[in-house]
Write an enzyme that holds these catalytic residues in place. Structure first.
Site, short mmCIF file in Angstrom:
data_model
loop_
_atom_site.label_atom_id
_atom_site.label_comp_id
_atom_site.label_asym_id
_atom_site.label_seq_id
_atom_site.Cartn_x
_atom_site.Cartn_y
_atom_site.Cartn_z
N HIS A 183 0.63 -1.31 0.08
CA HIS A 183 0.04 -0.10 0.04
C HIS A 183 0.65 1.24 0.04
O HIS A 183 0.17 2.27 -0.34
CB HIS A 183 -1.15 -0.15 1.31
CG HIS A 183 -1.98 -1.00 0.75
ND1 HIS A 183 -2.28 -2.33 0.96
CD2 HIS A 183 -3.46 -0.72 -0.30
CE1 HIS A 183 -3.40 -2.76 0.69
NE2 HIS A 183 -4.07 -1.79 -0.06
N GLU A 425 -11.22 -10.82 -5.86
CA GLU A 425 -9.88 -10.68 -5.36
C GLU A 425 -9.41 -11.91 -4.50
O GLU A 425 -8.31 -11.84 -4.26
CB GLU A 425 -9.55 -9.48 -4.73
CG GLU A 425 -10.56 -8.97 -3.67
CD GLU A 425 -10.03 -7.38 -2.97
OE1 GLU A 425 -9.09 -6.97 -3.39
OE2 GLU A 425 -10.93 -6.78 -2.27
N ASP A 449 -4.60 -8.46 -4.68
CA ASP A 449 -4.85 -9.41 -3.83
C ASP A 449 -5.25 -10.66 -4.66
O ASP A 449 -4.79 -11.88 -4.05
CB ASP A 449 -6.10 -9.08 -3.21
CG ASP A 449 -5.76 -8.13 -2.01
OD1 ASP A 449 -4.80 -8.51 -1.22
OD2 ASP A 449 -6.40 -7.41 -1.49
N CYS A 496 -9.12 -3.10 -11.06
CA CYS A 496 -8.49 -1.73 -10.28
C CYS A 496 -7.23 -1.97 -9.77
O CYS A 496 -6.71 -1.29 -8.86
CB CYS A 496 -9.49 -1.40 -9.20
SG CYS A 496 -10.14 -2.60 -8.26
C1 PEP Z 1 -6.64 -5.22 -5.21
O1 PEP Z 1 -6.37 -5.87 -4.37
O2 PEP Z 1 -6.06 -5.32 -6.38
C2 PEP Z 1 -7.09 -3.65 -4.91
C3 PEP Z 1 -7.15 -2.88 -5.81
O3 PEP Z 1 -7.25 -3.69 -3.55
P1 PEP Z 1 -5.99 -3.19 -2.49
O4 PEP Z 1 -4.97 -2.87 -3.06
O5 PEP Z 1 -6.66 -1.96 -1.72
O6 PEP Z 1 -6.20 -4.28 -1.53
MG MG Z 2 -7.45 -5.74 -2.33
#
Ligand code: PEP
Ligand code: MG
Length: 561
Positions: A183, A425, A449, A496
């Site tokens: 993150h 995910e 994920d 995403c």
């Molecule tokens: C993902 O897991 O691809 C996602 C967009 O969510 P995050 O990166 O916030 O876990």
């Molecule tokens: Mg995620």
């Protein structure tokens, strides 16, 4: 001069400047008691710490008013009396007396209803830390202390760290830990900052004040560059700015292939600031609003009103374009200072995201109500993260229906036709995609994920970063299966995760039929440029071939053709 090369990169930008190495000393107090004979020495030690802290704060207060408030607080007689009483009466050493007094005051402030007073609690903790450093004779080179333009170098950074640093002064990040989809890496991209993560040994190579040059896209860090290198980097910086200008022009053109296939290019954001930064990139919508940042930036679960104000502003800023807002996805590597997750051996497989929301219905309903109310002001869509079963989806939707009934009864406006979707995910959701698709308005594939759970490879673990590969046939087949299942049910399928902005993935995803690509705003124009030079018919051919590959190396070979 020393050059460090990083293999996997995920942001862009060229910067040069001074390094600021973040250190976090142990500021806990020793719990042993002191003899009567040592009392006066401890009092003097504490008084000396106050004088030293005062001297620092007086300088800092000249450039930032917040330190003026700290300067007053450090001299506050109630704080002083509290500490001295514990030294004299309870025979506690100065560190312990300080720790207990600060904790007590901070807890009192934190419990107050008034926002202003709650913030004073945070100030009290900051002042306490400063005094503790003086007592222990250590330097806390924390993020809150940055007062000039620097490149931040740290062992690791948590998403919440951005809340404390002054982003006007941060030119880029380098961390020793973390992967490209951790993150901190995502956050840097959303901020449009060049970042390199998982840079082995960087803390041994760089000290605060060292001059460094960095090319985030190439993955190069040069410590103490010579004049020639500096000149070369100056040219690179100019070229980068020029390319950004070209991309700004491409941003105005439609997102379509040479043979006329259009897709949606959306932005991923974490707050209103990110949305404002995304708008100049002419995005078609917001494909992922990570609401957890709103929770992480606060010292309490944000209230319905606080959330409503943010979501409403988001909806209004997009002027009718879609804003997909994801419900709270906390846990894993995202913690809250005010919520105890308990010790977990495997946080990414633990108490996370929708699991927490279905457990803490009060927290979830507060968010759903705020989202529904904001839907009266624009094109808001709700998205659930981490779903693994139809039961979870049904339960989330039941709670949403309860919130709708409540709002109707209260006469509060919301969009009755609000579209609700979910992220794909987890492998479980891919396997159940046909059934899930019948119950939602859209899918959005979270490859960050989905890759880690499909391959059982921790997305933040540097040691196995080379195994974290979304081009793995199992991941690609999971993506294809999701898109096919979504289309069979007549719903839109977006993505995403970071894979959506990988230039090498574009043709495959296009060929699989992905409808919407959502990414950090800074990547949108690059992807659009790539898309506009692609051919859909060719992409489909490539995607068909890729879908048949079982070896990673065969996919690599196709990509390299
Ligand atoms: C993902 O897991 O691809 C996602 C967009 O969510 P995050 O990166 O916030 O876990
Ligand atoms: Mg995620």
């Amino acid at each position: 001069m020393k050059t460090i090369n990083v293999k996997r990169t995920s942001s862009k930008g060229v910067v040069m400047g001074k390094a600021y190495v973040v250190t976090r000393p142990d500021l806990s107090a020793d719990h042993s008691m002191i003899p009567e004979s040592a009392v006066e020495a401890e009092v003097s030690r504490y008084e000396a710490a106050i004088e030293a802290a005062k001297a620092d704060l007086a300088v800092l207060a000249e450039s930032n008013a917040i330190f003026g408030a700290h300067l007053e607080l450090v001299q506050d007689p109630t704080l002083y009396d509290g500490v001295i009483e514990k030294i004299r009466d309870e025979k506690k050493n100065a560190e312990l007396a300080l720790e207990e007094t600060v904790d007590m005051f901070a807890a009192i402030f934190a419990g107050m209803d008034d926002e202003y007073m709650r913030e004073r609690g945070a100030d009290m903790k900051d002042v306490g830390k400063r005094l503790m450093c003086k007592l222990k004779g250590v330097e806390d080179n924390a993020l809150g202390n940055i007062h000039e333009k620097v490149i931040v170098v740290a062992k690791d950074l948590a998403p919440s760290d951005t809340a404390v640093m002054n982003l006007d002064y941060v030119m880029g990040f380098i961390t020793q830990e973390g992967g490209v989809t951790s993150h901190v890496s995502i956050m840097a991209r959303n901020l449009g900052l060049p970042a390199l993560v998982g840079v082995e040994g960087i803390l041994d190579e760089v000290s605060t004040g060292d001059y460094i040059a960095m090319d985030a896209k190439k993955g190069t860090i040069i410590v103490d560059p010579d004049e020639e290198t500096k000149a070369e980097y100056t040219v690179k910086m100019e070229a980068f700015i020029q390319r950004e200008k070209e991309l700004a022009e491409i941003a105005l053109l439609p997102a379509e292939t040479k043979d006329g296939k259009t897709v949606e290019l959306f932005a991923n954001v974490g707050n209103i600031e990110d949305i404002k930064n995304a708008l100049p990139h002419h995005v078609d919508g917001i494909g992922l609003f990570r609401t957890e940042f709103l929770y992480m930036e606060n010292d309490h679960f944000p209230t319905e009103e606080e959330q409503f104000a943010v979501y409403k502003e988001a909806a209004e800023l997009l002027e009718g374009r879609e804003v997909i807002i994801r419900t709270l996805d906390i846990g894993g590597d995202k913690e809250l200072s005010y919520f105890d997750f308990g010790q977990e051996d495997n946080p990414f497989l633990g108490y996370r995201a929708i699991r927490i929301c279905l457990d803490r219905e009060d927290v979830f309903k507060t968010q759903l109500r705020a989202l529904l109310r904001a839907s009266a002001y624009g094109n808001i869509r709700i998205m659930y993260p981490m779903i693994i079963s139809l039961e979870e989806l049904d339960r989330a939707n039941e709670l949403l229906e309860t919130c709708k009934s409540e709002l109707r009864a209260e006469g509060k406006a919301f969009n009755e036709d609000i579209v609700v979707g979910m992220m794909i995910e987890t492998p479980a959701s891919v396997v159940l995609a046909e059934e899930l698709a019948k119950k939602v308005g859209f899918f959005s594939i979270g490859t960050n994920d989905l890759t880690q759970y499909t391959l059982a490879v921790d997305r933040g673990n540097k040691k196995i970063a080379n195994m974290y590969n979304s081009f793995h046939p199992a991941v690609l087949r999971n993506i294809k299966r999701t898109i096919d299942a979504g289309h069979a049910a007549g719903i839109k399928v977006g993505m995403c995760g970071e894979f959506a902005s990988d230039p090498r993935a574009l043709k495959i995803l296009l060929g699989f039929g992905l409808d919407e690509f959502s990414m950090s705003a800074g990547a949108v124009s690059e992807v659009k440029a790539e898309l506009r030079s692609s051919n859909y018919a060719e992409a489909k051919e490539l995607a068909d071939k890729v879908a048949k590959c079982a070896y990673i190396r065969d996919i690599e070979a196709l990509l390299n053709e």
